[in-house]
Design a protein around this motif. Structure first.
Motif, PDB file in Angstrom:
ATOM      1  N   MET A 743       0.834  -1.223   0.000  1.00  0.00           N
ATOM      2  CA  MET A 743       0.000   0.000   0.000  1.00  0.00           C
ATOM      3  C   MET A 743       0.855   1.254   0.000  1.00  0.00           C
ATOM      4  SD  MET A 743      -2.610  -0.603   3.086  1.00  0.00           S
ATOM      5  CE  MET A 743      -3.374  -2.179   3.338  1.00  0.00           C
ATOM      6  N   ASP A 744       0.377   2.299  -0.689  1.00  0.00           N
ATOM      7  CA  ASP A 744       1.143   3.534  -0.587  1.00  0.00           C
ATOM      8  C   ASP A 744       0.832   4.193   0.758  1.00  0.00           C
ATOM      9  OD1 ASP A 744      -0.907   5.477  -2.800  1.00  0.00           O
ATOM     10  OD2 ASP A 744      -0.661   5.771  -0.654  1.00  0.00           O
ATOM     11  N   PRO A 745       1.786   5.032   1.261  1.00  0.00           N
ATOM     12  CA  PRO A 745       1.638   5.567   2.620  1.00  0.00           C
ATOM     13  C   PRO A 745       0.331   6.340   2.802  1.00  0.00           C
ATOM     14  CG  PRO A 745       3.818   6.022   1.757  1.00  0.00           C
ATOM     15  CD  PRO A 745       3.056   5.427   0.633  1.00  0.00           C
ATOM     16  N   ALA A 746      -0.076   7.074   1.765  1.00  0.00           N
ATOM     17  CA  ALA A 746      -1.303   7.868   1.912  1.00  0.00           C
ATOM     18  C   ALA A 746      -2.501   6.951   2.122  1.00  0.00           C
ATOM     19  CB  ALA A 746      -1.507   8.741   0.678  1.00  0.00           C
ATOM     20  N   GLU A 747      -2.502   5.827   1.425  1.00  0.00           N
ATOM     21  CA  GLU A 747      -3.622   4.898   1.606  1.00  0.00           C
ATOM     22  C   GLU A 747      -3.629   4.327   3.028  1.00  0.00           C
ATOM     23  OE1 GLU A 747      -4.229   1.828  -1.310  1.00  0.00           O
ATOM     24  OE2 GLU A 747      -5.283   0.567   0.151  1.00  0.00           O
ATOM     25  N   ARG A 748      -2.426   4.047   3.535  1.00  0.00           N
ATOM     26  CA  ARG A 748      -2.365   3.509   4.897  1.00  0.00           C
ATOM     27  C   ARG A 748      -2.904   4.521   5.899  1.00  0.00           C
ATOM     28  NH1 ARG A 748       3.684   1.278   5.457  1.00  0.00           N
ATOM     29  NH2 ARG A 748       4.014   1.115   3.230  1.00  0.00           N
ATOM     30  N   GLY A 806       5.842  21.329   1.450  1.00  0.00           N
ATOM     31  CA  GLY A 806       6.928  20.789   2.257  1.00  0.00           C
ATOM     32  C   GLY A 806       7.274  19.359   1.904  1.00  0.00           C
ATOM     33  N   GLY A 807       6.590  18.740   0.976  1.00  0.00           N
ATOM     34  CA  GLY A 807       6.848  17.331   0.699  1.00  0.00           C
ATOM     35  C   GLY A 807       6.582  16.517   1.935  1.00  0.00           C
ATOM     36  N   GLY A 808       7.563  15.860   2.470  1.00  0.00           N
ATOM     37  CA  GLY A 808       7.434  15.157   3.743  1.00  0.00           C
ATOM     38  C   GLY A 808       6.909  13.753   3.576  1.00  0.00           C
ATOM     39  N   ALA A 809       6.441  13.222   4.702  1.00  0.00           N
ATOM     40  CA  ALA A 809       6.138  11.799   4.770  1.00  0.00           C
ATOM     41  C   ALA A 809       4.838  11.419   4.098  1.00  0.00           C
ATOM     42  CB  ALA A 809       6.088  11.375   6.232  1.00  0.00           C
ATOM     43  N   SER A 810       4.096  12.397   3.636  1.00  0.00           N
ATOM     44  CA  SER A 810       2.760  12.063   3.162  1.00  0.00           C
ATOM     45  C   SER A 810       2.754  11.443   1.775  1.00  0.00           C
ATOM     46  CB  SER A 810       1.899  13.308   3.183  1.00  0.00           C
ATOM     47  OG  SER A 810       2.575  14.334   2.532  1.00  0.00           O
ATOM     48  N   GLY A 811       3.835  11.534   1.086  1.00  0.00           N
ATOM     49  CA  GLY A 811       3.914  10.867  -0.207  1.00  0.00           C
ATOM     50  C   GLY A 811       2.881  11.348  -1.192  1.00  0.00           C
ATOM     51  N   ALA A 812       2.737  12.675  -1.317  1.00  0.00           N
ATOM     52  CA  ALA A 812       1.652  13.224  -2.134  1.00  0.00           C
ATOM     53  C   ALA A 812       1.779  12.825  -3.590  1.00  0.00           C
ATOM     54  CB  ALA A 812       1.658  14.734  -2.030  1.00  0.00           C
ATOM     55  N   ALA A 813       2.973  12.849  -4.074  1.00  0.00           N
ATOM     56  CA  ALA A 813       3.143  12.598  -5.494  1.00  0.00           C
ATOM     57  C   ALA A 813       2.616  11.217  -5.865  1.00  0.00           C
ATOM     58  CB  ALA A 813       4.623  12.717  -5.840  1.00  0.00           C
ATOM     59  N   ALA A 814       2.829  10.286  -4.931  1.00  0.00           N
ATOM     60  CA  ALA A 814       2.425   8.914  -5.236  1.00  0.00           C
ATOM     61  C   ALA A 814       0.946   8.662  -4.959  1.00  0.00           C
ATOM     62  CB  ALA A 814       3.269   7.948  -4.421  1.00  0.00           C
ATOM     63  N   ALA A 815       0.317   9.620  -4.269  1.00  0.00           N
ATOM     64  CA  ALA A 815      -1.054   9.336  -3.820  1.00  0.00           C
ATOM     65  C   ALA A 815      -2.014   9.220  -4.987  1.00  0.00           C
ATOM     66  CB  ALA A 815      -1.507  10.451  -2.893  1.00  0.00           C
ATOM     67  N   ARG A 816      -2.830   8.200  -4.883  1.00  0.00           N
ATOM     68  CA  ARG A 816      -3.869   8.058  -5.901  1.00  0.00           C
ATOM     69  C   ARG A 816      -5.066   8.875  -5.478  1.00  0.00           C
ATOM     70  NH1 ARG A 816      -5.213   2.911  -5.141  1.00  0.00           N
ATOM     71  NH2 ARG A 816      -3.326   2.227  -4.150  1.00  0.00           N
ATOM     72  N   ARG A 817      -5.754   9.426  -6.421  1.00  0.00           N
ATOM     73  CA  ARG A 817      -6.960  10.149  -6.050  1.00  0.00           C
ATOM     74  C   ARG A 817      -8.027   9.160  -5.604  1.00  0.00           C
ATOM     75  NH1 ARG A 817      -7.207  15.327  -6.776  1.00  0.00           N
ATOM     76  NH2 ARG A 817      -5.602  16.285  -8.047  1.00  0.00           N
ATOM     77  N   PRO A 818      -8.753   9.517  -4.537  1.00  0.00           N
ATOM     78  CA  PRO A 818      -9.773   8.609  -4.056  1.00  0.00           C
ATOM     79  C   PRO A 818     -10.977   8.536  -4.975  1.00  0.00           C
ATOM     80  CG  PRO A 818      -9.714  10.638  -2.782  1.00  0.00           C
ATOM     81  CD  PRO A 818      -8.598  10.716  -3.757  1.00  0.00           C
ATOM     82  N   ALA A 819     -11.817   7.537  -4.712  1.00  0.00           N
ATOM     83  CA  ALA A 819     -13.037   7.394  -5.511  1.00  0.00           C
ATOM     84  C   ALA A 819     -13.847   8.672  -5.441  1.00  0.00           C
ATOM     85  CB  ALA A 819     -13.857   6.243  -4.946  1.00  0.00           C
TER      86      ALA A 819
END
Ligand SMILES: Nc1ncnc2c1ncn2[C@@H]1O[C@H](COP(=O)(O)OP(=O)(O)OP(=O)(O)O)[C@@H](O)[C@H]1O
Length: 868
Positions: A743-748, A806-819
């Motif tokens: 899972m990507d971090p944002a999903e977790r 700030g980038g950081g731990a949220s992994g925005a770039a990798a985040a998939r858009r939710p339904a």
């Protein structure tokens, strides 16, 4: 820690001092004393000292509904005795404690004392418990009242103390517990009746040692949760490990001996003035009234203005600054010092509002160039004067020391009163130089400066703000209630007449004062006489969890059988139980109700159950860092972005820059992570960073400290054997470890939120509704996403989130858009939220997109049961 100086004598003629012998005599004869007396008569500061003089070995807890009062009154009492804070007199509040083994007078919030009672239900370390401001009917106060009654009854049943170890290695019997209930405006009859009445039969043989080991199911819970009512099987008694006092439950007919005493007279008169007509905008009216008082009334005489919340207060501070600059003579404007006061401010900033301006050279204003936030500051004495802001309230590592006094270790540091951060020697020197320049050009001395303190109801009771002669009361406060599914509702509501009296009382503590009420006398007459008990309207899940963990609900472990001061509705207790089961904190096994290891861990985290559960889930999903950041910012409870009209555009741009496409929680995490990077070594500095991003430095500083403490607690819990057992049993992780790694971090993070925010979820309805509808309530309730959210309609229309600044731990770039459900990949179909704010419309605040499947996975039974 500050060096003890000479005692401050609390002034002649505090009314309570003349009553000392009769109060102490009454308490010698009774178990419980209900002590009423005018505001400012000396209950909070003097009674503990009178008791200590009479019983030098006494160890007492004095509960306060609010942390500001607990810390400020402790500081005052220590100062009156000429002792360091944390010695004989100390305090303990959430995330902060100043006590030592020598502490005999411990001021604490009632919430913290309740958590203490979970581990020690007879409060065995205290000889006296004083419950202050019981009239407020705060949820934790009411429950603490009941827990203390039970402790006093149990301790009265014990054999006389022998002074050594108890039988069979049991801890020594601490002897009877003496209880004092204090308030200026309490319902004395209710309290006397409650304490002198025996607990209901259900509680009689409640806390036997094995009741915990084999909790019997609650009839209520059984019914509510659809399990068969079990046969209660008696087990042989054996001591519960770790229970400080394995005592029998109160026998039938055991009420307590209750005395009452009223302290007549107040120190100084307060004139109360009402508005002739209702005001249209109380914030505007409060600022206008403050300017009017400043122009009309001589200095000295500070002004205390009661408003409702941090955002509003920050806006009022800005508005007063702007208007004073526009409308007043330059010297008048310069002599007006607006200051905020609310719970989430760092202690140094609170001290700035609570303590007097330094005498002599103090009180000049200057840009002090704080390296952290760039804020402005009142200059402390720059020579000779020992007392500095912060000494009395919070003088440990962050003590201001530019006065030249104090311990060598702190000699080169000072504290910014704006953000609470430390300033190094170099910047302190620059600050002193700037201050000298500005003060040379000023014609007004310290006595000419007038503080205008904009406060929430943290200053309503117990607190004395030195120098205040004028109170401006907007007549409203924020009240927290709950939806049927347990989501928090925040709304602004009129205060009670008792609260109005407490507010007015703040004006007459050091001299005669005036209270200006921004409402008519007719409106005052329509107010409720006393606050409505929070127990009647708040989310009971945290309370029920504490009561079950304390095992104080009778042999059937039934939270409706608890001996409440005034019982809540059965339906509210049932709803709380359902949610606790949904959260995995309470389990119904073979028809029996028990706190699970997850529930035990949740009860130890000093945050709301939703946050506690999400944090614990993040341990299993290996994604604690962003969750800790988001929860810390939410728990810090202050405005994250700069307030006021002037800052609005910059704050909006900053919010867009940090926006995470999945919602506010990861946006907040990105903000705090970027702040930490900027404040760390090699970073640009917290102050410039906050300025550049229009962020509120005070809130971020507070959240940083909350985060560190939560991280420590979470780390401790996650290393404990019972927790490892929970994780190993898959209790927190359907699917197991391999699924997590994929899972990507944002999903977790979003899955953790889905696990914690049971009962605080909503799904989008199109068609004629076109709003989010709350899941889990019996009645459908529609709400819009709050405009401050990155998922608000306006934010989505602009194109939603971007790449976090700030980038950081949220992994925005990798985040998939939710339904989504607007057909363009934007509006999420299902969301969780932190609170429901009701103004003219209902809004969801702090919102994040989740998948409905996760809600079913974690709270499926809950949603099914409440919708059945
Ligand atoms: N920090 C302080 N600075 C100056 N004076 C103080 C301070 N704290 C207390 N006092 C003085 O002591 C008096 C008694 O305060 P105390 O808080 O004990 O009263 P109280 O009866 O508990 O009031 P309340 O019911 O409003 O909480 C105040 O009216 C004030 O004169």
């Amino acid at each position: 820690m500050s060096t003890p100086s000479s005692p401050i004598h609390p002034g002649q003629g505090l009314p309570i001092l003349a009553h000392g012998p009769s109060i102490l005599g009454a308490l010698d004869r009774a178990d419980v004393l209900v002590l009423s007396g005018e505001t400012g008569s000396g209950k909070s500061t003097q009674l503990p000292q009178l008791l200590l003089a009479r019983h030098p070995d006494a160890v007492m807890a004095i509960s306060q509904p609010r942390r500001v009062a607990a810390t400020a009154v402790a500081a005052r009492v220590a100062a009156e005795r000429g002792e360091p804070l944390g010695g004989v007199v100390g305090y303990a509040v959430r995330f902060d404690e100043r006590c030592s083994p020598a502490t005999q007078v411990r001021y604490a919030t009632d919430g913290l004392m309740l958590r203490e009672a979970v581990g020690d239900p007879t409060l065995s370390r205290y000889t006296h418990v004083l419950l202050d401001e019981v009239h407020e009917r705060a949820l934790a106060t009411d429950v603490l009242v009941a827990v203390v009654k039970r402790a006093a009854i149990l301790r009265r049943q014990l054999p006389e103390p022998t002074g050594g170890e108890g039988a069979a290695g049991a801890p020594p019997n601490p002897g009877p517990l003496k209880v004092v209930l204090m308030s200026a405006t309490a319902d004395v009859e209710l309290l006397v009746r409650y304490f002198s009445t025996a607990p209901p039969p259900a509680g009689r043989d409640a806390p036997t040692a094995d009741a915990a080991a084999s909790p019997s199911p609650s009839a209520v819970a059984s019914e509510a949760l659809g399990v068969a009512s079990p046969v209660v099987k008696k087990k042989k008694k054996r001591p519960r490990p770790g229970s400080p006092l394995p005592v029998a439950a109160p026998p039938p007919g055991s009420g307590l001996a209750v005395a009452r005493h009223h302290v007549r007279g107040r120190q100084y008169p307060v004139t109360v003035l009402y508005a002739a007509d209702p005001v249209a905008d109380y914030l505007d009216a409060a600022v206008t009234a403050a300017l009017q008082v400043h122009v009309d009334q001589p200095v000295p005489g500070d002004i205390l203005v009661f408003l409702t919340g941090a955002d509003e207060i920050d806006a009022a501070v800005e508005l007063l600054r702007a208007r004073a600059g526009r409308l007043l003579e330059r010297s008048d404007a310069r002599s007006l010092l607006p200051l905020p006061l609310y719970a989430s401010l760092p202690p140094a900033a609170q001290a700035r509002a609570l303590l007097p301006l330094p005498p002599g050279k103090g009180g000049r204003r200057s840009a002090h160039g704080c390296r952290l936030c760039g804020g402005t500051e009142v200059v402390a004495p720059d020579g000779g004067g020992r007392q500095t802001m912060g000494d009395l309230v919070h003088d440990g590592a962050v003590r201001a020391s530019r006065s030249g006094g104090g311990a060598a270790a702190d000699a080169d540091t000072t504290t910014c009163s704006e953000c609470g951060g430390r300033v190094t020697a170099a910047s302190a020197a620059a600050f002193a130089a700037a201050a000298a320049t500005v003060s040379a050009g000023s014609s007004r001395g310290s006595s000419a400066v007038r503080k205008v303190i904009f406060s929430t109801n943290v200053a309503e009771t117990s607190v004395t703000i030195s120098g205040v002669r004028y109170v401006i009361d907007a007549g409203v406060a924020k009240s927290r209630t709950t939806t049927p599914s347990g989501a928090d509702i925040l709304r602004v509501a009129p205060i009670s007449r008792a609260a109005a009296a407490q507010r007015a009382g703040r004006a007459g503590r050091q001299a005669a004062g005036v209270a200006y009420r921004l409402y008519s006398e007719a409106a005052w007459a329509r107010m409720a006489p006393r606050p409505v008990a929070e127990l009647a309207s708040a989310d009971l899940a945290p309370t029920v969890l504490s009561l079950l963990a304390m095992r104080v609900c009778g042999p059937r472990n039934d939270p409706t059988a608890f001996d409440y001061l005034q019982p809540p509705k059965t339906a509210a207790v049932t709803a709380a139980l359902e949610r606790l089961v949904g959260l995995g904190a309470v389990a119904v096994t073979a028809g029996s109700l028990a706190v699970t290891p997850m529930g035990t861990a949740m009860a130890r985290l000093p945050v709301r159950p939703a946050h506690a559960r999400a944090l614990l889930e993040s341990v299993a999903l290996d994604v604690t860092a962003p969750l800790l950041s988001a929860v810390a910012l939410l728990a810090a409870d202050g405005a994250v972005w700069a307030a006021g009209a002037a800052a609005r555009a910059a704050a909006d741009a900053s919010r867009r820059a940090f926006a995470h496409p999945t919602g506010d929680h990861l946006t907040l995490a990105a903000v705090l992570d970027a702040y930490a990077a900027a404040a760390g070594e090699g970073g640009e500095g917290a102050g410039p960073f906050c300025k550049r991003h229009a962020l509120n430095a005070r809130t971020l500083a507070a959240a940083t400290s909350v985060r560190a403490q939560l991280a420590g607690l979470l780390d401790t819990i996650s290393r404990e054997p019972h927790w490892v057992g929970v994780a190993a049993a898959g209790g927190v992780l359907p699917g197991g470890a391999p699924a997590v790694a994929a899972m990507d971090p944002a999903e977790r993070v979003r899955r953790c939120l889905a696990a914690g925010y049971v009962g605080a979820a909503a799904s989008w309805r199109g068609g004629a509704v076109r709003a989010y509808v709350l899941l889990g309530g019996a009645k459908p309730m529609a709400a819009a996403v709050h405009p401050s959210s990155v998922l608000s309609a306006a934010a989505l229309a602009r194109g939603g989130g971007g790449t976090p600044a700030g980038g950081g731990a949220s992994g925005a770039a990798a985040a998939r858009r939710p339904a989504d459900d607007d057909g363009r990949g934007r509006r999420p179909r299902t969301v969780v939220f932190d609170e429901l704010v009701i103004t003219s419309k209902a809004y969801l605040r702090s919102v994040t997109a989740v998948e409905s499947g996760w809600l079913v996975e974690h709270g499926g039974d809950y949603y099914r049961s409440v919708q059945a």
